[in-house]
Design a protein around this motif. Structure first.
Motif, PDB file in Angstrom:
ATOM      1  N   UNK A 133       0.824  -1.286   0.041  1.00 13.20           N
ATOM      2  CA  UNK A 133       0.090  -0.018   0.154  1.00 13.20           C
ATOM      3  C   UNK A 133       0.845   1.401  -0.002  1.00 13.20           C
ATOM      4  N   UNK A 134       1.965   1.111   0.540  1.00 12.13           N
ATOM      5  CA  UNK A 134       2.872   2.380   0.530  1.00 12.13           C
ATOM      6  C   UNK A 134       3.534   2.419  -0.941  1.00 12.13           C
ATOM      7  N   UNK A 135       3.492   1.336  -1.667  1.00  6.37           N
ATOM      8  CA  UNK A 135       4.097   1.218  -3.117  1.00  6.37           C
ATOM      9  C   UNK A 135       3.243   1.883  -3.955  1.00  6.37           C
ATOM     10  N   UNK A 136       1.907   1.676  -3.484  1.00  9.62           N
ATOM     11  CA  UNK A 136       0.645   2.067  -4.385  1.00  9.62           C
ATOM     12  C   UNK A 136       0.531   3.804  -4.124  1.00  9.62           C
ATOM     13  N   UNK A 137       0.835   4.315  -2.874  1.00 12.76           N
ATOM     14  CA  UNK A 137       0.769   5.631  -2.610  1.00 12.76           C
ATOM     15  C   UNK A 137       2.097   6.326  -3.362  1.00 12.76           C
ATOM     16  N   UNK A 138       3.169   5.702  -3.263  1.00 11.17           N
ATOM     17  CA  UNK A 138       4.232   6.191  -3.625  1.00 11.17           C
ATOM     18  C   UNK A 138       4.161   6.374  -5.209  1.00 11.17           C
ATOM     19  N   UNK A 139       3.609   5.218  -6.056  1.00  8.50           N
ATOM     20  CA  UNK A 139       3.468   5.004  -7.482  1.00  8.50           C
ATOM     21  C   UNK A 139       2.468   6.396  -8.060  1.00  8.50           C
ATOM     22  N   UNK A 140       1.308   6.444  -6.889  1.00  7.28           N
ATOM     23  CA  UNK A 140       0.752   7.679  -7.694  1.00  7.28           C
ATOM     24  C   UNK A 140       1.175   9.088  -7.396  1.00  7.28           C
ATOM     25  N   UNK A 141       2.151   9.247  -6.316  1.00 11.48           N
ATOM     26  CA  UNK A 141       2.808  10.523  -6.235  1.00 11.48           C
ATOM     27  C   UNK A 141       3.786  10.628  -7.269  1.00 11.48           C
ATOM     28  N   UNK A 142       4.492   9.430  -7.513  1.00 11.68           N
ATOM     29  CA  UNK A 142       5.345   9.813  -8.950  1.00 11.68           C
ATOM     30  C   UNK A 142       4.727  10.138 -10.053  1.00 11.68           C
ATOM     31  N   UNK A 143       3.423   9.828 -10.278  1.00 15.75           N
ATOM     32  CA  UNK A 143       2.819  10.065 -11.561  1.00 15.75           C
ATOM     33  C   UNK A 143       1.956  11.536 -11.337  1.00 15.75           C
ATOM     34  N   UNK A 144       2.081  12.020 -10.098  1.00 15.78           N
ATOM     35  CA  UNK A 144       1.771  13.332  -9.767  1.00 15.78           C
ATOM     36  C   UNK A 144       0.108  13.455  -9.605  1.00 15.78           C
ATOM     37  N   UNK A 145      -0.550  12.190  -9.629  1.00 16.09           N
ATOM     38  CA  UNK A 145      -2.049  12.292  -9.184  1.00 16.09           C
ATOM     39  C   UNK A 145      -2.453  11.813  -7.887  1.00 16.09           C
ATOM     40  N   UNK A 146      -1.500  11.130  -7.345  1.00 20.16           N
ATOM     41  CA  UNK A 146      -1.851  10.476  -6.250  1.00 20.16           C
ATOM     42  C   UNK A 146      -2.267   9.032  -6.549  1.00 20.16           C
TER      43      UNK A 146
END
Length: 235
Positions: free
Chosen positions: A186-199
């Motif tokens: 779930x941290x990976x999911x949060x960080x992945x969304x952050x990397x794409x700039x949309x959460x």
């Protein structure tokens, strides 16, 4: 916990067994352990790696003398499949809390999603979620998080050997991850969304493998209960 007398057919579980269980949605890992205790009558039962209530899949449960192997199993590589929903975050990084901070994802391309996986492969540092059972001052941090206290957790080194996007059906992105123990998907999911700039937040998760053990070989709790009943009636 003192061992009470058990049905003779349950002696192998008292001696020690490894049970592969396909954990149901909304069950806690402790719920599964408790059910195994009730079904077998064996008091010494433990699991090798917690699954969150909203996650399904492989849970290794050890009984009797095999509880000594729990740390060995926990240390093994794990595989997960699931989905990340882009365009919103949640405080818990999954659907145990309500999505918020909505953002438009119209500009996100398939190539951008595929490219974003690269920075999460190999040895990386990951900050565990504050809504987790990690302890600070002897207490799980999620208790303090629920009270709204300011919590700071140190980054931990993990290894993600594979991070594969298996399907894109925006706002959902489906994935397969092979990773070291201690990885929070779930941290990976949060960080992945952050990397794409949309959460983003984790919207589904299934643990499919732990080392050489596969969910394909696991009992449902219903099929395990039936197996136990058959063993008791045949002896």
């Amino acid at each position: 916990m003192r061992q009470k007398p058990i049905h003779p057919a349950m002696q192998p579980f008292l001696d020690g067994k490894v049970i592969l269980l396909n954990k149901s949605l909304e069950w806690t890992s402790f719920d599964a352990v408790k059910k195994i205790r009730i079904l077998t009558g064996v008091s010494k039962v433990g699991h090798a790696g917690t699954l969150d209530p909203l996650a399904t899949g492989l849970l290794i449960i050890c009984t009797g003398a095999f509880t000594k192997k729990i740390n060995e199993y926990m240390a093994q590589e794990k595989e997960y499949t699931g989905s990340i929903t882009l365009g919103a975050t949640t405080p818990t990084y999954d659907l145990e809390s309500v999505p918020e901070n909505f953002k438009d994802i119209a500009a996100i391309t398939e190539q951008a999603i595929l490219d974003a996986t690269h920075s999460f492969k190999g040895e990386i540092y990951q900050i565990p979620p504050i809504h987790s059972a990690i302890k600070q001052n002897g207490k799980p941090v999620y208790l303090a998080a629920r009270r709204g206290e300011d919590i700071k957790l140190e980054p931990r080194k993990i290894t993600i050997n594979e991070f594969e996007i298996t399907e894109i059906a925006l706002p959902k992105v489906y994935f397969r991850v092979v990773c070291s123990t201690g990885t929070y998907i779930r941290t990976l999911a949060n960080d992945f969304g952050k990397a794409l700039g949309v959460g983003g937040h984790l919207s589904a998760l299934c643990r499919t493998k732990i080392g050489d053990f596969s969910v394909k070989d696991a009992y449902s709790i219903e099929s395990f209960a039936e197996e136990i009943n058959n063993l008791k009636t045949q002896s």
